[in-house]
Design an enzyme around this catalytic site. Sequence first.
Site, PDB file in Angstrom:
ATOM      1  CG  ASP A 242      -2.177   0.843   0.921  1.00 42.25           C
ATOM      2  OD1 ASP A 242      -2.129   1.611  -0.035  1.00 42.25           O
ATOM      3  OD2 ASP A 242      -3.317   0.426   1.598  1.00 42.25           O
TER       4      ASP A 242
HETATM    5  C1  NOJ Z   1      -4.121   3.943   0.135  1.00 42.04           C
HETATM    6  C2  NOJ Z   1      -5.278   3.103   0.382  1.00 42.04           C
HETATM    7  O1  NOJ Z   1      -5.198   2.278   1.381  1.00 42.04           O
HETATM    8  C3  NOJ Z   1      -5.274   2.093  -0.857  1.00 42.04           C
HETATM    9  O2  NOJ Z   1      -6.574   1.549  -0.807  1.00 42.04           O
HETATM   10  C4  NOJ Z   1      -4.964   2.821  -2.131  1.00 42.04           C
HETATM   11  O3  NOJ Z   1      -5.323   1.913  -3.256  1.00 42.04           O
HETATM   12  C5  NOJ Z   1      -3.940   3.548  -2.278  1.00 42.04           C
HETATM   13  N1  NOJ Z   1      -3.738   4.457  -0.951  1.00 42.04           N
HETATM   14  C6  NOJ Z   1      -3.411   4.281  -3.270  1.00 42.04           C
HETATM   15  O4  NOJ Z   1      -4.230   5.375  -3.498  1.00 42.04           O
END
Ligand code: NOJ
Length: 761
Positions: free
Chosen positions: A303
């Site tokens: 993530d």
């Molecule tokens: C953080 C989030 O937890 C995730 O779901 C998302 O895909 C990413 N940011 C990218 O934006």
Amino acid sequence: MTPGGITRRQLLVATGAATLLSQLPMGLALGRDAGKVPAFIDTLIGKMTLQEKAGQLTLFSSASQNGAAAAANPVTFTGAVSVQIAAAIAGQLTGVFNSSNVLWHERLQKAAMQSRLKIPMIFAADVIHGFTTVFPVPLGESASFEPELARRTARAAAMEAASVGIDWTFAPMVDIARDARWGRGVEGSGEDVLLGRRMAAARVQGFQGERGLADPEAVAACPKHFCAYGAAEGGLDYNTTDVSERVLRQTYFPPFQAGFEAGALTTMAAFNEISGIPATANKWLLDDVLRGQWDFRGVVVSDYTGDEELIAHGFARDGRDAARLAILAGVDMSMQSGLYLKHLPDLVESGEVPLAVVDASVRRVLQLKAQLGLFDDPFRRIRPSAPSRQRLPETLALAREAARKSVVLLKNDNQVLPLRAGGQRIALIGPLAQDWDSTKGPWTLFGGDDSSSDLASGLKQAMADPTQLSVVAGCGYQGPLPGGIEDAVNAANAADVVIMAIGESRDHSGEARSRTSITVPQPQLDLLDAVAATGKPVVVVLGNGRALALGELLPKAQAVLVGWYLGSASGLGLADVLFGAYGPSARLPVSFPRESGQVPYYYDHKITGRPDPHPEKLSAFKTRYMTTPNAALFPFGFGLTYGRIEYGGLDIGDGRLTVEGTLAIRATVHNRGTRAAEEVVQLYIHDRAASITRPVQELKDFRKVALAPGASTQVHFTLRRADLLFIGQDLKPTVEPGTFDLWVAPSAEVDGLHATFELLA
Ligand code: NOJ
């Protein structure tokens, strides 16, 4: 073809790599065959420098982004346009995410084609519930109990997104969410494992389409966040989880497994730790379970800065250590931190990370690109001059269908609903009355530029005489407005019926939007009090991204609809239900508890040694709160229709299920009412005694049936031994003979039709 009219084949011939390409199955649907790595990929890996390899494992947020996309994540370093172009030429970037700008994608891909090895870029994005057409938030759409609807909306979103060059969506979010305080429950399918599995599979199929990943309208899906992110302690986002392996296998893993079985080739490591080990450095999770036991051959992406956050977790000493731990655990691609780019070459040279580990990750990333058809034609989804695929009439019609199918009717005293579309004066009151921004929900980065999707506009379009509608905000989401209550009371007094559009704004849910109390904010309840005191019938239409505790609100309203955030056709879909053009057919995908203090509350909880025999009266020494029973106000699966539904005629044959056999279950559902209805008939079971304690009820199947007024239909279910599996003492799936309860019912926590059956040895 490249924009210059040169095919990828010609480019590779020019670089002496034609023999590599001959190994690539041109146009073949590799999405279903993750096992085969085209031979050219290993040849390519053989030519790559360590820096280029680290580049293939490094994803950055796009330098060109709109405001919503930029606001979706914390601000960190993102190189400017020129920096990313230079990185693409240097082969130090695998791709970027969260841009919807097709010309920028074209520019960047052209830059990648100037790189030494001409490895195409991948373009990712958070396409969560629609792209430029916004569909209901996933939790709302899951209330439809219609996986096929979820497949179709994901398909439409993929079509829109792919047409601006997006190859990969960071969706579906498949985290089981049982604590309504957690803001991110809005992105998933709710609390139930079966519904979660079906929705996960449907959404993956929808995003990826049926013609293979190389299809220009397919985008790769990414079930996320692996794993147990929804188990955050206290419902606090990013918080610690401490989940047993049994619960992981029984509850949190299955929707991921369903997504992978449906063909997903990527997943995202979760931010959280699980019992002391962060998911982003969890070798057991990523290597033993995911790759070892499940044979997952795809890509694990971290993530956003998830690898770097290993330092804050207190798991890694510094960035170098974090990169080492993440890659060794099985995270192939680092999102946004840049740590792989910075440290992997050195970690390999020092011997701390074996080259084979890096090569395996690069192989998986390149294979994904090949499966997406990008080596064949890097510009296959980048078609700036192609006719627009955005917001086509059929996609907007689907948005309206999805919106109305997501609305749950909780209460309808004296059949105040449906309203007449003509001949009565309606006062529409509340902060959500004209808030089109909130219809987008918290996870819309690319669409929803459509101010006509709010409730006021939807009602006006449906009313014979729109001048019969008066609209008053009455208060803000969190505070009063000067003169607001007075205006609202005047409007109510002048009307025949009041629609109160209240609840949570889009900012109340989503990432980092956990709440300590899951009620409608007090200023709105004060407004409701004042309006209800006029004596006019009140219909509450909730905007919400989570289960709400509605105990205080309920007595003040004759009717209550759960309206979530319904997207581009929000107002129209709600008007369809309010005026009866469409009868409510959705069911709660999350239990609505009586009070905030009950959460985490979910219907398939354990029984305990002291179950409460009479939830409605206080019994001492039983599993209940002093003032509140351990039961939902509106349980999972609950939802009313405009018909009058009755269940009868349960037939389970001889009630014996043999090892190889099936148990055929039949029940008849009647609509005794005068309006058409759609009923979601649900099958629950309970295992009376087992070597691991079993939940009080578990959903095993459901069917949605349409019933004309006065009609009846027989619903069939089949149970097999495999449906009764649970994770045994040895942590392996097991099934034990014995007596089971079975219910065919309109929701959890009601008796419905009950029988018992025996599972024979
Ligand atoms: C953080 C989030 O937890 C995730 O779901 C998302 O895909 C990413 N940011 C990218 O934006």
